[in-house]
Motif scaffolding. Structure first.
Motif, PDB file in Angstrom:
ATOM      1  N   SER A   1       0.844  -1.196   0.000  1.00  0.00           N
ATOM      2  CA  SER A   1       0.000   0.000   0.000  1.00  0.00           C
ATOM      3  C   SER A   1       0.879   1.245   0.000  1.00  0.00           C
ATOM      4  O   SER A   1       1.972   1.261   0.577  1.00  0.00           O
ATOM      5  CB  SER A   1      -0.876   0.017   1.244  1.00  0.00           C
ATOM      6  N   CYS A   2       0.354   2.279  -0.671  1.00  0.00           N
ATOM      7  CA  CYS A   2       1.098   3.538  -0.746  1.00  0.00           C
ATOM      8  C   CYS A   2       1.210   4.141   0.658  1.00  0.00           C
ATOM      9  O   CYS A   2       0.236   4.178   1.404  1.00  0.00           O
ATOM     10  CB  CYS A   2       0.384   4.503  -1.679  1.00  0.00           C
ATOM     11  N   GLU A   3       2.422   4.604   1.018  1.00  0.00           N
ATOM     12  CA  GLU A   3       2.629   5.172   2.352  1.00  0.00           C
ATOM     13  C   GLU A   3       1.892   6.498   2.519  1.00  0.00           C
ATOM     14  O   GLU A   3       1.569   6.916   3.624  1.00  0.00           O
ATOM     15  CB  GLU A   3       4.127   5.392   2.590  1.00  0.00           C
ATOM     16  N   ASN A   4       1.615   7.136   1.368  1.00  0.00           N
ATOM     17  CA  ASN A   4       0.977   8.450   1.419  1.00  0.00           C
ATOM     18  C   ASN A   4      -0.544   8.334   1.442  1.00  0.00           C
ATOM     19  O   ASN A   4      -1.212   8.888   2.321  1.00  0.00           O
ATOM     20  CB  ASN A   4       1.439   9.264   0.225  1.00  0.00           C
ATOM     21  N   CYS A   5      -1.132   7.578   0.445  1.00  0.00           N
ATOM     22  CA  CYS A   5      -2.593   7.563   0.330  1.00  0.00           C
ATOM     23  C   CYS A   5      -3.220   6.189   0.601  1.00  0.00           C
ATOM     24  O   CYS A   5      -4.422   6.059   0.650  1.00  0.00           O
ATOM     25  CB  CYS A   5      -3.027   8.042  -1.057  1.00  0.00           C
ATOM     26  N   GLY A   6      -2.390   5.181   0.770  1.00  0.00           N
ATOM     27  CA  GLY A   6      -2.927   3.860   1.133  1.00  0.00           C
ATOM     28  C   GLY A   6      -3.426   3.036  -0.039  1.00  0.00           C
ATOM     29  O   GLY A   6      -3.962   1.944   0.137  1.00  0.00           O
TER      30      GLY A   6
ATOM     31  N   PHE B   1       6.294   4.504  -8.625  1.00  0.00           N
ATOM     32  CA  PHE B   1       5.512   5.657  -8.146  1.00  0.00           C
ATOM     33  C   PHE B   1       4.109   5.169  -7.861  1.00  0.00           C
ATOM     34  O   PHE B   1       3.625   4.228  -8.496  1.00  0.00           O
ATOM     35  CB  PHE B   1       5.467   6.769  -9.208  1.00  0.00           C
ATOM     36  N   CYS B   2       3.421   5.835  -6.921  1.00  0.00           N
ATOM     37  CA  CYS B   2       2.043   5.472  -6.613  1.00  0.00           C
ATOM     38  C   CYS B   2       1.156   5.876  -7.785  1.00  0.00           C
ATOM     39  O   CYS B   2       1.249   7.016  -8.267  1.00  0.00           O
ATOM     40  CB  CYS B   2       1.603   6.190  -5.335  1.00  0.00           C
ATOM     41  N   GLY B   3       0.339   4.960  -8.238  1.00  0.00           N
ATOM     42  CA  GLY B   3      -0.544   5.233  -9.368  1.00  0.00           C
ATOM     43  C   GLY B   3      -1.678   6.175  -9.003  1.00  0.00           C
ATOM     44  O   GLY B   3      -2.347   6.724  -9.884  1.00  0.00           O
ATOM     45  N   SER B   4      -1.905   6.402  -7.707  1.00  0.00           N
ATOM     46  CA  SER B   4      -3.033   7.233  -7.269  1.00  0.00           C
ATOM     47  C   SER B   4      -2.588   8.656  -6.916  1.00  0.00           C
ATOM     48  O   SER B   4      -3.196   9.624  -7.356  1.00  0.00           O
ATOM     49  CB  SER B   4      -3.708   6.571  -6.073  1.00  0.00           C
ATOM     50  N   CYS B   5      -1.498   8.781  -6.123  1.00  0.00           N
ATOM     51  CA  CYS B   5      -1.098  10.133  -5.706  1.00  0.00           C
ATOM     52  C   CYS B   5       0.227  10.585  -6.302  1.00  0.00           C
ATOM     53  O   CYS B   5       0.604  11.747  -6.166  1.00  0.00           O
ATOM     54  CB  CYS B   5      -1.041  10.217  -4.170  1.00  0.00           C
ATOM     55  N   GLY B   6       0.971   9.673  -6.973  1.00  0.00           N
ATOM     56  CA  GLY B   6       2.176  10.077  -7.685  1.00  0.00           C
ATOM     57  C   GLY B   6       3.409  10.221  -6.817  1.00  0.00           C
ATOM     58  O   GLY B   6       4.471  10.581  -7.307  1.00  0.00           O
TER      59      GLY B   6
END
Ligand SMILES: [Zn+2]
Ligand SMILES: [Zn+2]
Length: 360
Positions: free
Chosen positions: A329-334, A343-348
């Motif tokens: 899971s993304c550390e920023n947006c989960g 890179f996170c596909g949701s928040c970049g």
């Protein structure tokens, strides 16, 4: 999903085309060389092995006898005709004599005994002629039988002379086939050895597309220029070569498989951070998208849903076989993401260190 950069695909395709072009050129060059080299050998004819002197003698003797037979048949015809006319002469003469004798006894004249004797003698003479003609026919028939017998002998001799050529002819043929094959083998074997060496040692080389073209050429040479010229010996050689090739293939594929399994085993024993470095980025993205663990190469998730990684049933974050981290899971947006994404596909936000299996 394929993570390979598009130019890489075109580059790969172009390299295959290059290999194909190189192999085609080599094949044509090889064909040119083969056409200039007298690989076909000289034609062998069965006539070369026949004892012609003997055969000629037999043939002329047969011809002589046949002519003689023809002539004798004609002579028999004539003799039979003669015999028939002699038989008629005798029969007529005898009938007229008997009539004459009857007339004489009717008139009662006995004074002409001398004439009776004379006429009887003339009839005897005719009978003699008839017997002579009959003997002539018999003699001729005997001659024909003799001629036929010797003709049969001569024809038997001719067959034997022709048959005697079979064994040396076949031997020469076999020798010629073997010679052609050995010559082709001498040309093809070095190619095969070089191709095998290239296939085993030069896979990672910059010139691999060129080497690959050479390997295709060597395989073509083997199957087109060598295999059809294998001496048959009643099919034995072909089957034995086929079995040897199968064994060779089995040997190398088993060894390759063992090496692959050993490699995977070694990889599985390493810590996960090291495993990650060893797996190519493109390969990892592709394999995870196909529900294959990039570390142990085993499928994870339910097979029927393997097409979509995000289905409820396939929501496995760690490989069930080796514990490798597949999703995190993304550390920023989960947002849940492929653990190899940079890179996170949701928040970049750039992905941090992927969560590793506590046991791994
Ligand atoms: Zn795994
Ligand atoms: Zn995010």
């Amino acid at each position: 999903m394929k993570a390979a950069r598009r130019p890489l695909f075109w580059y790969g395709l172009a390299m295959w085309i290059l290999s194909a072009v190189i192999s085609t050129l080599l094949i044509q060059l090889g064909a040119l060389i083969m056409s200039d080299v007298p690989t076909a050998g000289k034609r062998i004819a069965k006539d070369d092995f026949v004892n012609t002197a003997k055969l000629d003698t037999a043939a002329s003797a047969i011809a002589q006898n046949e002519t003689l037979l023809d002539r004798k048949s004609g002579e028999i015809e004539d003799a039979r005709f003669m015999l028939r006319s002699r038989e008629l002469d005798y029969a007529n003469q005898r009938a007229s004599f008997e009539n004459w004798v009857k007339t004489r006894s009717a008139t009662g004249s006995n004074s002409q005994n001398a004439e009776v004797i004379e006429r009887a003698q003339a009839i005897e003479l005719l009978k003699l002629e008839e017997r002579k003609a009959a003997r002539q026919v018999e003699d001729l028939q005997q001659e024909v039988v003799t001629i036929n017998r010797s003709l049969k002998d001569l024809r038997g001799q001719r067959t034997a002379i022709l048959a005697a050529a079979n064994a040396p002819f076949q031997k020469a043929q076999r020798r010629e086939v073997l010679k052609v094959f050995l010559f082709r083998l001498a040309l093809t074997l070095p190619l095969l050895l070089i191709a095998g060496w290239l296939a085993m040692k030069k896979r990672q080389s910059t010139y691999w597309p060129v080497y690959r073209g050479f390997i295709i050429f060597a395989l073509f040479a083997f199957f087109v220029e060598l295999v059809p010229y294998l001496p048959s010996y009643g099919g034995y050689v072909r089957y034995i070569v086929g079995i040897l090739l199968a064994l060779l293939l089995a040997h190398f594929s088993t060894r390759g498989m063992a090496r692959y399994l050993q490699k995977k085993q070694n990889e599985e024993n390493r810590p996960e951070t090291e495993k990650r470095k060893a797996i190519a980025y493109e390969t990892a993205i592709k394999k995870i998208s196909e529900c294959i663990c990039p570390s142990c190469d085993r499928p994870f998730g339910a097979p029927k849903n393997r097409k979509s990684v995000n289905d409820a049933e396939t929501k496995v974050d760690f490989c069930v076989h080796c514990g490798f981290c597949l999703f995190n899971s993304c550390e920023n947006c989960g947002q849940r993401e492929n653990s190899f994404y940079k890179f996170c596909g949701s928040c970049g936000v750039p992905s941090g260190t992927p969560a590793t299996n506590p046991q791994g």
